[in-house]
Enzyme design. Sequence first.
Site: not given
Length: 317
Positions: A175, A236, A265, A284
């Site tokens: 954006r 994420r 997680e 991760h």
Amino acid sequence: MRCAVLDDYQGVARGLADWDRLGDRVETRFIRDPLPTHDAVAAAVGDCEILVVMRERTPFPAELFARLPRLRLLITSGMRNAAIDLAAAARHGVTVCGTASNPEPPAELTWALILGLARGVAVENAALRSGGPWQQTLGADLHGRRLGVLGLGKIGTRVARVGAAFGMEVTAWSRNLDHGHAAAVGVTPAASREELLETSDVVTVHLVLGDRTRGLIGEPELRRMRRTALLVNTSRAGIVDQDALLRALREGWIAGAGADVFATEPLPADDPWRTAPNFLGLPHLGYVTRRNYEGYFGQAVEDVEAFLAGRPVRVLG
């Protein structure tokens, strides 16, 4: 004072920094197992004045600060942690400090996922090690294909440069995309998110999770992608609708996906992502490198020393 280092999954925090510098001023302990509830956190570290947390593994909302009346210093790896309520910390008299973090490791891991998906690395390696068939996948070329980068910040820029080195056409969207920066790094701005999704062979996510990016890629967006396309997310999990992505993989809307981030997680043993088709997942590991950890824990020790001296450094909020 008592200090606890949380979520030291690999048991490496003690050996990657000189905790002895704190001497007998601070008694430090290291906790490897996740603390999944506020009750668990309060029971494990309620006696501590100092806590060191790894990224967003253990959230610290307002209600948790209320359960930790002894807490005076909270240190997080990195200089941003959306899982810490900084306003609540201030209300409870808790100083929050951070550490430096290197952008190169997650960019490198992104390419591990892209290359692993494109060339069927996990499938072929499993077959080789188990006596399975010799050659069973047909790799996807990257040279001459289009890489779509969602978010052209520190990490996204590094990913884009590698894509160009592979001979890919690189386009980007966000954006607030800086068109001048995009031009400087040889990236073509996409006219819209939809155009990027519709025209890219590989889409990689490098946006910050927030109100405007949560659920940014849902079912309509996934259906816009090419059936031969790959989607990789090392940012994420909340940016991509997880249920929609599972459906996309099961029903073949896209060719495959890779992720290093999940809504829960560590992943539960029965989580559907553990058996999702055409999926390459990692636990991760984006920031999990020796250099990063030496910086995190080394600067955590510095943060403690500075706090004890009454001159806290790298203060957040």
